[in-house]
Design an enzyme around this catalytic site. Sequence first.
Site, short mmCIF file in Angstrom:
data_model
loop_
_atom_site.label_atom_id
_atom_site.label_comp_id
_atom_site.label_asym_id
_atom_site.label_seq_id
_atom_site.Cartn_x
_atom_site.Cartn_y
_atom_site.Cartn_z
N GLY A 175 0.84 -1.20 0.06
CA GLY A 175 0.02 -0.09 -0.03
C GLY A 175 0.80 1.35 0.02
O GLY A 175 2.02 1.02 -0.13
N HIS A 214 12.98 10.15 7.96
CA HIS A 214 13.85 11.09 7.56
C HIS A 214 13.91 11.07 5.89
O HIS A 214 14.52 12.00 5.36
CB HIS A 214 15.47 10.40 7.97
CG HIS A 214 16.18 9.26 7.09
ND1 HIS A 214 17.28 9.03 7.11
CD2 HIS A 214 15.26 8.33 6.37
CE1 HIS A 214 17.34 7.94 6.37
NE2 HIS A 214 16.14 7.42 5.99
#
Length: 330
Positions: A215, A235
């Site tokens: 997904g 990050h």
Amino acid sequence: MISGYWVSQICGTAARLGLADLLLDGPHTVAELARVTGSDADGLGRLLRAAATIGLFAELESDQFDLTPLGEQLCDGDPSGSLRDRAIALTSAGHWLPYGRLFDAVVSGQAQDHAALGTNAWAYYAEHPQERWHFARTMGSFSAEASRAVVRHYDITRFRRIVDVGGSQGALLTGLLAAAPSARGVLFDLPEVVEGAREALADRGQADRVELVGGDFFHEVPAGGDLYVLKSILHDWDDERASQILSNVHRACDPGARLAVIELLLPSQPAPSFVHLANLLMLVELGGRERSLEDYTRLLAQTGFLLDRTIPVPGSTYPWTVIEAIRQEV
Ligand SMILES: C[S@@+](CC[C@H](N)C(=O)[O-])C[C@H]1O[C@@H](n2cnc3c(N)ncnc32)[C@H](O)[C@@H]1O
């Protein structure tokens, strides 16, 4: 330092040609290696001599080359003991071309993946399965190592359903499950990535304990976990996109569920740090950023999570920290 990129590309090209594996059974001539690798003999000879100069191979008499212990690290094999995947992933187009535009990234403050690759990094990998495979194995080797350090410092046995969001091929998740025998795992990533994880999970004997879900974490993430793990995910993204991922995790879980963000932390005070180099990489390749603990605390608070504690996990190549937060009612 200025010509360091020569060395990177010599390692990457030797790795891609599989030269270390070809020399495992003993020395070979340039002509033999050129024939087997389909390379130009003059070009390959120059590469081998340059690679010998930096210690990867040894030049013998009569145009022959042998493998050195350093070069042996480029042999194919599980990335826990081989650097071949890393050498290829970090010197192939997906990483190499954006980084060549560092100047533009710094001046504009923008990621260079679109300018260098014509699309974003993840879409590029979707279209280049071989490079994606080397990159996934590289990340997997960092994560397998990180998982061993995490379970030494962070009690994972309390959890029953661990959802690894953006878990790639499951290297971290399987390491966590090995230390939490009564837990089950959900490995969530882009559809083409989780498909590639099936074999790796079976190899580690964990296929029946892990549900694979493909997904998009900007749309939704699997519901019902009591621990959500985000390692090296936030990050990759700027604050707005990172908040969307956290908000989707918040929507997916019940109050009291735990979130373990596993990242490298920027120093809060001026100090040299590897994380400053990683921070620049995040800018140029992805438009993401490394963050300090204060930055993560703020992001978590804005998306309905209360920082509970931070657990440094020494003992692997990179100084990972587990930032543990609790899902709040909003
Ligand atoms: C830097 S890797 C980290 C992988 C893993 N967590 C680790 O630390 O080894 C980022 C991961 O995010 C996944 N990813 C990128 N965009 C995504 C999206 N929109 N939805 C789900 N996963 C995504 C990538 O496929 C990749 O596996």
